[in-house]
Design a protein around this motif. Structure first.
Motif, short mmCIF file in Angstrom:
data_model
loop_
_atom_site.label_atom_id
_atom_site.label_comp_id
_atom_site.label_asym_id
_atom_site.label_seq_id
_atom_site.Cartn_x
_atom_site.Cartn_y
_atom_site.Cartn_z
N LEU A 185 -46.89 -0.93 -58.90
CA LEU A 185 -48.10 -0.92 -58.09
C LEU A 185 -47.75 -1.07 -56.62
O LEU A 185 -48.28 -0.38 -55.75
CB LEU A 185 -49.03 -2.06 -58.52
N ASN A 186 -46.81 -1.99 -56.34
CA ASN A 186 -46.39 -2.21 -54.95
C ASN A 186 -45.74 -0.97 -54.36
O ASN A 186 -46.13 -0.51 -53.27
CB ASN A 186 -45.39 -3.36 -54.89
N GLU A 187 -44.77 -0.41 -55.05
CA GLU A 187 -43.96 0.67 -54.47
C GLU A 187 -44.61 2.04 -54.59
O GLU A 187 -44.54 2.84 -53.66
CB GLU A 187 -42.57 0.69 -55.11
N ASN A 188 -45.22 2.33 -55.70
CA ASN A 188 -45.84 3.65 -55.87
C ASN A 188 -47.20 3.74 -55.17
O ASN A 188 -47.45 4.65 -54.40
CB ASN A 188 -46.00 3.99 -57.36
N LYS A 208 -34.88 -2.89 -43.85
CA LYS A 208 -33.42 -2.77 -43.89
C LYS A 208 -32.85 -2.39 -42.53
O LYS A 208 -31.82 -2.91 -42.10
CB LYS A 208 -33.02 -1.72 -44.95
N ALA A 209 -33.54 -1.47 -41.85
CA ALA A 209 -33.06 -1.02 -40.54
C ALA A 209 -33.07 -2.17 -39.53
O ALA A 209 -32.13 -2.33 -38.74
CB ALA A 209 -33.91 0.14 -40.04
N ARG A 210 -34.12 -2.97 -39.57
CA ARG A 210 -34.22 -4.08 -38.62
C ARG A 210 -33.16 -5.14 -38.90
O ARG A 210 -32.60 -5.72 -37.98
CB ARG A 210 -35.62 -4.69 -38.67
N PRO A 255 -42.39 7.60 -50.91
CA PRO A 255 -41.71 6.84 -49.85
C PRO A 255 -41.94 5.34 -49.93
O PRO A 255 -42.99 4.89 -50.40
CB PRO A 255 -42.31 7.41 -48.56
N VAL A 256 -40.95 4.59 -49.47
CA VAL A 256 -41.07 3.13 -49.35
C VAL A 256 -40.70 2.78 -47.91
O VAL A 256 -39.69 2.14 -47.63
CB VAL A 256 -40.17 2.40 -50.37
N THR A 257 -41.53 3.24 -47.00
CA THR A 257 -41.24 3.17 -45.57
C THR A 257 -40.99 1.75 -45.09
O THR A 257 -40.07 1.50 -44.30
CB THR A 257 -42.41 3.79 -44.77
N THR A 258 -41.78 0.80 -45.57
CA THR A 258 -41.63 -0.57 -45.09
C THR A 258 -40.29 -1.17 -45.53
O THR A 258 -39.67 -1.93 -44.77
CB THR A 258 -42.78 -1.44 -45.62
N ILE A 259 -39.85 -0.84 -46.73
CA ILE A 259 -38.53 -1.31 -47.18
C ILE A 259 -37.45 -0.76 -46.27
O ILE A 259 -36.53 -1.48 -45.85
CB ILE A 259 -38.27 -0.92 -48.64
N GLN A 260 -37.54 0.54 -45.95
CA GLN A 260 -36.53 1.15 -45.08
C GLN A 260 -36.56 0.53 -43.69
O GLN A 260 -35.51 0.29 -43.07
CB GLN A 260 -36.76 2.66 -45.01
#
Length: 406
Positions: free
Chosen positions: A269-272, A400-402, A392-397
């Motif tokens: 539910l969170n990711e999809n 990680k980037a931050r 997409p899981v934009t917030t996860i990416q």
């Protein structure tokens, strides 16, 4: 939900929706996206439905790859004192599935580590299984390297030509390659089957090839019933997704096995769907979460009044609130089965909708796979109905980037 009028001069809350926005966040909802295969697939540009539909093929391919990698060699040194699976996100859930399939009769403990540190008691007598679909997950690599330093037996499962595969070469750990179908969370069975075959070799679980194949066949059946071309009134996953629209799913498992499926559904539910979900397992949820039926997100104004009384005051009723999703196993403790029945009655009496997803099959792997498969489809269809790209899981990416920039 009703609320007191807001002071127009008051400062906006951080993260508050702009004025005029739909407070339920349902501006993008369009149920018609689920009415035809063309509309559904157009709303799924990353192909998450195709990835979910690959589950049966993953089982067959993973069995072949694990056999080719020599998975039977994991038993050369005998049975370990404990099995510790390390993994994150969609890779980490494979450890939970392994523990559930091994069941309460497993002769050694099976646990999953989600983080950077290996428990202090783990040592040379134990088997550590590192799972990373990409082969480059920071936390998993840290735990695997620590396990190697402690002299643990190592099984590494993940992407070929990756940091994880190179760690296997350096430590002489057994490496099993996995072919990702896209997103790690959609590659669950490609990641999990090598663990099940290792458990079989160690005589920790009874998962013969016939069960792997029967599970693949059941997954094909779920994929057929939940296919995009199937209309909502006959497609079980589309029906549940439409029922959940705007509600807060409280997902309970009726056994330890179903509890893993419930946790998996909340993660999906969170990711999809980019949507919240509250995970619970009976009987424990009956000692805490059940009280939420009478709270702010209940449907009957905090428990006041009879929800079946047509003439009662509905001013305080929530338009959207809790929705109990029961992941029902076929193997339940009798007391838990009774607790499940009464919990559903309590929810219904308070106006909280109840949806049941039932396990199919006899073997624990079949039951787990069917619960997970239906829930996976539900979360993708919910995303599509909400106008959200499931892939997409934009917030996860971004997270990680931050972290990498620090």
């Amino acid at each position: 939900m009703s609320a007191a009028p807001e002071d127009p001069e008051a400062p906006a809350r951080a993260g508050a929706a702009p004025a005029g926005a739909d407070p339920a966040g349902l501006d993008g909802v369009d149920e018609s996206r689920l009415e035809s295969a063309a509309a559904t697939e157009a709303a799924d540009p990353g192909g998450m439905l195709r990835q979910v539909a690959s589950s049966a093929a993953q089982i067959r391919e993973a069995r072949m790859l694990a056999t080719e990698a020599g998975i039977e060699r994991i038993a050369d040194e005998g049975r370990p004192r404990a099995v510790v699976v390390t993994g994150m996100g969609g890779s980490g859930i494979s450890g939970d599935v392994l523990a559930a399939v091994c069941g309460p009769g497993c002769p050694v403990p099976v646990l999953t580590v989600r983080g950077h540190r290996l428990p202090g008691w783990v040592g040379a007598a134990d088997l550590v299984i590192a799972v990373s679909c990409s082969g480059g997950t920071e936390e998993t690599l840290a735990v695997a390297a620590e396990a190697a330093r402690r002299g643990c037996r190592l099984l590494l499962v993940g992407g070929a030509e990756s940091p994880l595969s190179r760690l296997g070469e350096q430590t002489r750990g057994l490496f099993v390659p996995v072919r990702s179908v896209g997103q790690p969370r959609a590659t669950l069975w490609g990641l999990t089957v090598p663990l099940l075959m290792a458990a079989r070799a160690l005589r920790l679980a009874d998962v013969p090839d016939e069960v792997l194949e029967s599970t693949a066949v059941r997954l094909e059946d779920v994929a057929h019933r939940c296919r995009p071309a199937s209309e909502p009134f006959v497609n079980p996953a589309k029906r549940v997704a439409l029922d959940l629209l705007g509600d807060v799913p409280m997902v309970w498992g009726s056994s330890p096995l179903a509890g893993v499926a419930a946790y998996r559904m909340c993660c999906q539910l969170n990711e999809n769907a980019k949507y919240p979900g509250v995970f619970g397992e009976l009987p424990e949820a009956g000692h805490n979460q059940v009280v939420a039926f009478d709270g702010y997100f209940g449907r009957s104004g905090g428990g006041a009044g009879d929800p079946d009384d047509f003439f009662r005051d509905r001013t305080g009723d929530a338009e959207h609130g809790l929705h109990l999703v029961m992941m029902r196993d076929t193997d339940e403790h009798p007391q838990v089965a009774r607790r499940r029945e009464v919990s559903a009655e309590l929810a219904a009496a308070r106006g909280v909708p109840v949806t049941e997803i039932r396990a199919e099959g006899d073997h624990p792997l079949e039951r787990m796979a069917t619960l997970v498969a239906v829930a996976d489809y539900v979360t993708v269809y919910l995303a599509i109905a909400l106008g959200v790209d499931p892939t997409p899981v934009t917030t996860i990416q971004e997270l990680k980037a931050r972290i990498a920039d620090v």
